[in-house]
Scaffold this motif. Structure first.
Motif, short mmCIF file in Angstrom:
data_model
loop_
_atom_site.label_atom_id
_atom_site.label_comp_id
_atom_site.label_asym_id
_atom_site.label_seq_id
_atom_site.Cartn_x
_atom_site.Cartn_y
_atom_site.Cartn_z
N LEU A 204 37.16 35.91 34.19
CA LEU A 204 38.61 35.67 34.30
C LEU A 204 39.17 36.29 35.57
O LEU A 204 38.76 37.37 35.99
N ALA A 205 40.15 35.60 36.15
CA ALA A 205 40.86 36.14 37.31
C ALA A 205 41.85 37.20 36.85
O ALA A 205 42.31 37.18 35.70
N PRO A 206 42.25 38.14 37.72
CA PRO A 206 43.17 39.22 37.30
C PRO A 206 44.52 38.70 36.82
O PRO A 206 45.12 39.30 35.92
N GLU A 207 45.03 37.59 37.40
CA GLU A 207 46.35 37.11 36.97
C GLU A 207 46.34 36.55 35.56
O GLU A 207 47.36 36.48 34.89
N SER B 288 39.55 42.62 23.14
CA SER B 288 40.37 43.63 23.81
C SER B 288 39.52 44.65 24.55
O SER B 288 39.82 45.02 25.70
N CYS B 289 38.44 45.10 23.93
CA CYS B 289 37.58 46.09 24.57
C CYS B 289 36.92 45.53 25.83
O CYS B 289 36.87 46.20 26.88
N CYS B 290 36.41 44.31 25.74
CA CYS B 290 35.76 43.71 26.91
C CYS B 290 36.77 43.46 28.03
O CYS B 290 36.45 43.67 29.21
N LEU B 291 37.97 43.03 27.68
CA LEU B 291 38.98 42.75 28.70
C LEU B 291 39.41 44.03 29.40
O LEU B 291 39.53 44.07 30.64
N LEU B 292 39.65 45.10 28.64
CA LEU B 292 40.06 46.36 29.24
C LEU B 292 38.92 47.00 30.03
O LEU B 292 39.15 47.66 31.06
N THR B 293 37.68 46.82 29.58
CA THR B 293 36.54 47.39 30.30
C THR B 293 36.32 46.70 31.64
O THR B 293 36.05 47.35 32.65
N LEU C 142 46.26 37.14 28.95
CA LEU C 142 45.35 37.16 27.80
C LEU C 142 45.59 38.42 26.95
O LEU C 142 45.51 38.37 25.72
N LEU C 143 45.88 39.55 27.60
CA LEU C 143 46.14 40.78 26.85
C LEU C 143 47.39 40.64 25.97
O LEU C 143 47.41 41.08 24.81
N GLN C 144 48.43 40.00 26.50
CA GLN C 144 49.64 39.78 25.70
C GLN C 144 49.36 38.85 24.51
O GLN C 144 49.88 39.06 23.41
N GLN C 145 48.54 37.82 24.74
CA GLN C 145 48.20 36.92 23.64
C GLN C 145 47.35 37.62 22.59
O GLN C 145 47.50 37.37 21.38
N LEU C 146 46.46 38.50 23.01
CA LEU C 146 45.66 39.24 22.04
C LEU C 146 46.53 40.14 21.18
O LEU C 146 46.33 40.25 19.96
N ALA C 147 47.53 40.79 21.80
CA ALA C 147 48.45 41.63 21.03
C ALA C 147 49.26 40.80 20.05
O ALA C 147 49.55 41.26 18.93
N ARG C 148 49.61 39.58 20.42
CA ARG C 148 50.38 38.72 19.51
C ARG C 148 49.52 38.24 18.35
O ARG C 148 49.96 38.24 17.20
N HIS C 149 48.27 37.84 18.63
CA HIS C 149 47.42 37.29 17.57
C HIS C 149 46.91 38.37 16.63
O HIS C 149 46.60 38.09 15.47
#
Length: 949
Positions: free
Chosen positions: A817-820, A846-851, A825-832
């Motif tokens: 994934l690109a940074p933008e 979430s862990c993979c995205l933040l890592t 995606l993080l906001q959508q994960l928090a919503r779902h």
């Protein structure tokens, strides 16, 4: 930043006035809160406030038996027909006078409305009656000589009991019957509070205000009632005659005159019919009668404790035959009928109980008190509270969000501090250590404690985990504190004085006073610490028209002074700590740079408040608006906008750089509050001036007066009854940026971003379509499908793509994934994560995205991380409660499983040993006899093995 904020919920106001209603399943209770309606879900421990509102406070509610229609009537007689499915107003109907009570029939075909001493029967719209026109009048009855106080239907919906204030009870038939006529019951010496039919019977129970309970037995059974054809002397149907319309009259005026004439003619004919029926009954004898079985005095026990106690509310459950009666002393009693045996008694407060209601099963009883705004649901069999909620008894002065946006702390003039859960909308703890009004409140950054300042001369720190006051900070000389702040590390607490003009600095760990900072020449009304971890900058604003910047780590009290030109009402830091916003008495908001102390921009917002005219004002609203100012301001989570409010019903959002108004919100349309009208009606003006300025006292001199004390801005503690002035005391943005809260006269209003169907794409192109997303999923090109779904920004499509990605490929997709797109995606994960049952799956995302993207600067915004943290904290608390509740059960089951496993292993070992012993015995016998028990195949195999050897 998005500005599609809409009203989401109302906290802090539990019950105001009127009756309560249980839903048909008995799991939810509906309560009127001012001009809004709140539904408390007792099963799921949540509450929600309907988005609709009335122009005046609600006083009566009635719910249809199927729970689909709700009729709400306000204090001016305006009725709203509300669909509980869509939560919208279907129809409005205006009664000429205020409505005392309203009640649906058990079969849902009719509903009765009591207006003064007249009872109107309407056909309920729906499939039962086949009538879809709302408020179609069926019949009309005359109750008594005074106002109607109670209505109750028989179980077959054919009879209606009408309780009146003149101590009489009238029983009428909805349809014309051969052997039933209108019957009057008299025997009480005070106003009727309630009357109830027994289940599948015509027996009646009546209760009066002085505590008398009368049980009546009817000579007829419900099966003995026979419908008859409409008699010849029955009132005819209303006929509308068209009249000629003059030049000065409209068609609506002529229709109203025709309707009034028809009603007069109909009432006169009904009176003749009643006289005809009475004459007929006198000649032929009444076909049925009621007999008083017994009379009981229920108010004897409360009157032993307190004199002049009156029965204020009562309710009866026909299924369990349990009666609840509530008194003005705050006590309620449960009785079992018909023996009238007292089952239970409890006192909930010292204030009168305004409403009492059983649910359909009779297990729960809801009690409400108007004086203190309390609502509780009591399970009388187990003697436990199902729900016990109480708002602030006076105005709410200050609010604060926790660092993750999960909790809201409120402080009020009633010297109490309350903590509210933003998801359940319930108050879960109340701190009452303060002895005077709370003026300021703030959470620590780690969400372990909060501090509050009060006019009682103390600043108190409360532990959120243990719910206790663990620190109390005081000054050497008594001082009233008007504001409070906590630094980023949570080690320093500072408070500003209202009468000593000094700033006091304490240590949270030791509780000692570190320094007294002097420099202001007026009351310190607002202070704020820098939100940056590496800075200890403190900003204070005062009525001496200055803003001072302090460094708390230095002990020489060096500071920089900024001239604000006018009295300062509030100061706040931007999220990055580089700017401060200052609200002044001139109605302006000035932005200063914290390093250079130079002015960045200024916002002129006096005309945006648009204050109305009070009833007792002698100046116009236009002249009154020249004195408006913002009393509370707050930066948004991204620092681009400012939320501002003051002595008005409006909340404004301004852009900081452009200094323009972006959006305006009106927190209420309740005209029961004062200050919403721009003009005073001429009927209230006389040749001597405004009639509202005339004191209306009660019979005894020195009684309650309808005019507030002069000079009192808020918190009038006298025994006066006057209209509250609409005002917003404090506004705060949620740290997640998804909502903001406003504490006003109505309560704590929560405005959240509209999560409806909104098409808001990002970097959209022609080839990005939902069809292309599904094709990419079929081709197992998960990264491309995820990117296209994020561009479309549709939550359902994003959830579909996320759940189609295999668990092992999540790390690879996050790396591509690109940074933008990572922030989106993080906001959508928090919503779902709020509603999904696949918690571990989304936690892996979430862990993979933040890592993968967390080590890059500027990829994740502060709001997205806070939203994810809030959801994870809520999930952790929910699962933690479940695990704690089932911890010992799981332990017993695991121990039992280990024991069974050991027993099974012991049995298997024993059987193996027995089988080995048997085989040895068989082989020994075979060797002795020279016989072999092996099969031919085994012999051949053994022979081949010997050959191989």
């Amino acid at each position: 930043m998005k500005f599609s904020y809409k009203f989401s919920n109302l906290l802090g106001t539990i019950y105001r006035n009127g009756n309560l209603v249980f839903t048909p399943d008995g799991n939810s209770v509906i309560s009127p809160v001012g001009n809004r309606i709140t539904v408390y879900d007792l099963k799921n421990n949540k509450s929600r406030t309907l988005s609709l509102e009335s122009r005046y406070n609600y006083t009566n509610l009635a719910l249809s038996p199927d729970g689909s229609l709700l009729i709400a009537v306000n204090e001016t007689g305006e009725a709203q027909l509300i669909s509980m499915v869509s939560c919208t107003v279907i129809h409005r109907h205006k009664f000429q006078m205020g409505v005392q009570c309203i009640c649906f029939s058990p079969n849902g075909a009719f509903f009765a409305v009591a207006v003064q001493n007249v009872v109107l029967i309407f056909c309920a719209p729906g499939e039962i009656t086949g009538e879809y026109n709302p408020f179609v009048l069926r019949r009309k009855f005359l109750g008594g000589y005074d106002d109607v106080t109670w209505l109750d239907w028989s179980s077959d919906s054919r009879l209606l009991a009408i309780g009146c204030r003149d101590s009489s009870t009238k029983i009428v038939a909805i349809n014309y019957t051969k052997n039933f006529r209108t019957y009057n019951l008299s025997g009480h010496t005070d106003a009727i509070v309630a009357c109830f039919f027994e289940a599948n019977s015509l027996h009646l129970n009546t209760i009066s205000r002085n505590g008398q309970l009368c049980l009546w037995e009817c000579s007829l059974a419900p099966s003995d009632l026979e419908d008859a054809e409409r008699p010849k002397f029955a009132p005819p149907q209303r006929k509308r005659e068209k009249k000629e319309v003059s030049d000065n009259e409209s068609e609506d005026d002529v229709e109203n005159v025709v309707e009034k004439d028809a009603l007069k003619e109909e009432s006169s004919k009904e009176a003749e019919d009643v006289n005809h029926i009475k004459n007929e009954e006198e000649t032929q004898g009444h076909p049925f009668f009621y007999k008083k079985i017994t009379r009981h005095y229920l108010a004897d026990e409360p009157r032993k404790e307190q004199r002049d106690v009156q029965l204020t509310a009562a309710n009866y459950n026909t299924r369990t035959k349990i009666l609840v009666v509530a008194f003005s002393s705050g006590a309620f009693y449960l009785y079992e009928l018909p023996d009238v045996n007292m089952i239970h008694s409890l006192s909930i407060s010292d204030y009168p109980i305004s409403a009492a209601l059983f649910n359909c099963t009779g297990d729960w009883v809801a009690l409400a008190s108007r004086e203190i705004g309390q609502l509780l649901v009591w399970e009388w069999q187990s003697e436990q509270y199902i729900m016990k909620q109480q708002g602030h008894s006076s105005e709410m002065t200050c609010i604060a969000y926790s660092s993750d946006g999960q909790f809201i702390a409120t402080g009020g003039e009633d010297s109490k501090v309350k903590l509210w859960n933003t998801q359940s909308s319930f108050c879960f703890v109340t701190f009452s250590e303060h002895t005077s009004g709370v003026t300021g409140i703030q959470f620590s950054r780690n969400k372990k404690f909060l501090v509050s300042s009060s006019l009682d001369g103390t600043v108190r720190a409360f532990d959120i985990n243990r719910y206790r006051n663990f620190r109390t900070f005081t000054s050497p000389n008594p001082a009233q504190f008007s504001c409070v702040a906590v630094d980023y590390s949570g080690e320093l607490v500072v408070a500003g004085g209202q009468d000593v003009f000094d700033i006091f600095l304490w240590s949270v760990k030791t509780g000692k006073l570190l320094e007294i900072i002097s420099g202001h020449e007026g009351p310190v009304v607002s202070i704020a610490f820098s939100p940056v971890a590496t800075s200890s900058t403190l900003v204070s604003g005062s009525w001496d028209k200055t803003v001072k910047i302090w460094n708390c780590l230095e002990s020489n009290s060096e500071h920089e002074t900024i001239d604000a030109v006018s009295d300062v009402t509030n100061v706040t830091f931007s999220p990055n700590g580089e700017e401060i916003a200052v609200a002044t008495l001139s109605g302006n908001i000035i932005i200063f740079d914290i390093k250079s102390a130079g002015q960045v921009s200024a916002i002129e917002g006096r005309n945006d408040l648009s204050a109305g005219r009070l009833e007792t004002d002698i100046i116009t609203a236009r002249k009154n608006a020249q004195a408006n100012y913002f009393s509370t301001i707050e930066y948004s989570a991204d620092g681009e906008c400012i939320l501002a409010a003051g002595k008005s019903a409006n909340i404004c959002i301004y852009h900081v750089r452009e200094a323009i108004l972006l959006k305006k919100f009106e927190i209420t349309q309740n005209h029961s509050l004062d200050g919403l009208n721009d003009f005073i009606s001429r009927k209230h003006l006389s040749e001597f001036g405004n009639m509202a300025l005339v004191e209306e006292r009660e019979e005894l001199e020195g009684g309650r007066v309808a005019i507030r004390l002069p000079g009192v801005q808020r918190g009038d503690m006298s025994s006066r009854r006057f209209q509250q002035e609409v005002r917003v005391f404090s506004v705060k943005f949620s740290p997640t940026g998804q909502a903001f809260a406003a504490a006003g006269t109505e309560g704590l209003c929560i405005y959240a971003l509209d999560k409806g169907v909104v098409f808001d794409p990002f970097d959209l192109s022609l080839e990005v379509t939902p069809k292309a997303v599904h094709e990419s999923l079929k081709q197992q090109n998960y990264t491309k499908a995820l990117v296209m779904s994020l561009k479309l920004n549709e939550p359902n499509l994003i959830a579909l793509v996320l759940e189609r990605v295999p668990y092992k490929d999540i790390e690879l997709v996050c790396a591509d994934l690109a940074p933008e797109f990572a922030q989106r995606l993080l906001q959508q994960l928090a919503r779902h994560l709020q509603s999904t049952p696949h918690i571990e799956f989304y936690l892996q995302w979430s862990c993979c995205l933040l890592t993968k993207h967390g080590n890059q600067d500027g990829v994740f915004q502060h709001t997205g991380l806070l939203a994810l943290h809030e959801v994870l904290s809520r999930k952790y608390e929910m699962l933690n409660k479940i695990c704690d509740y089932n911890k010992y059960t799981l332990k017993v089951l695991l121990d039992r499983a280990d024991k069974l496993k050991q027993e099974n292993e012991g049995k298997t070992n024993a059987t193996e040993e027995d089988s080995d012993e048997e085989m040895l015995l068989i082989r020994s016998k075979d060797n002795e006899n020279g016989q072999s028990h092996f099969s031919d195949e085994e012999e051949s195999d053994s022979g081949s093995e010997e050959d191989m050897v």
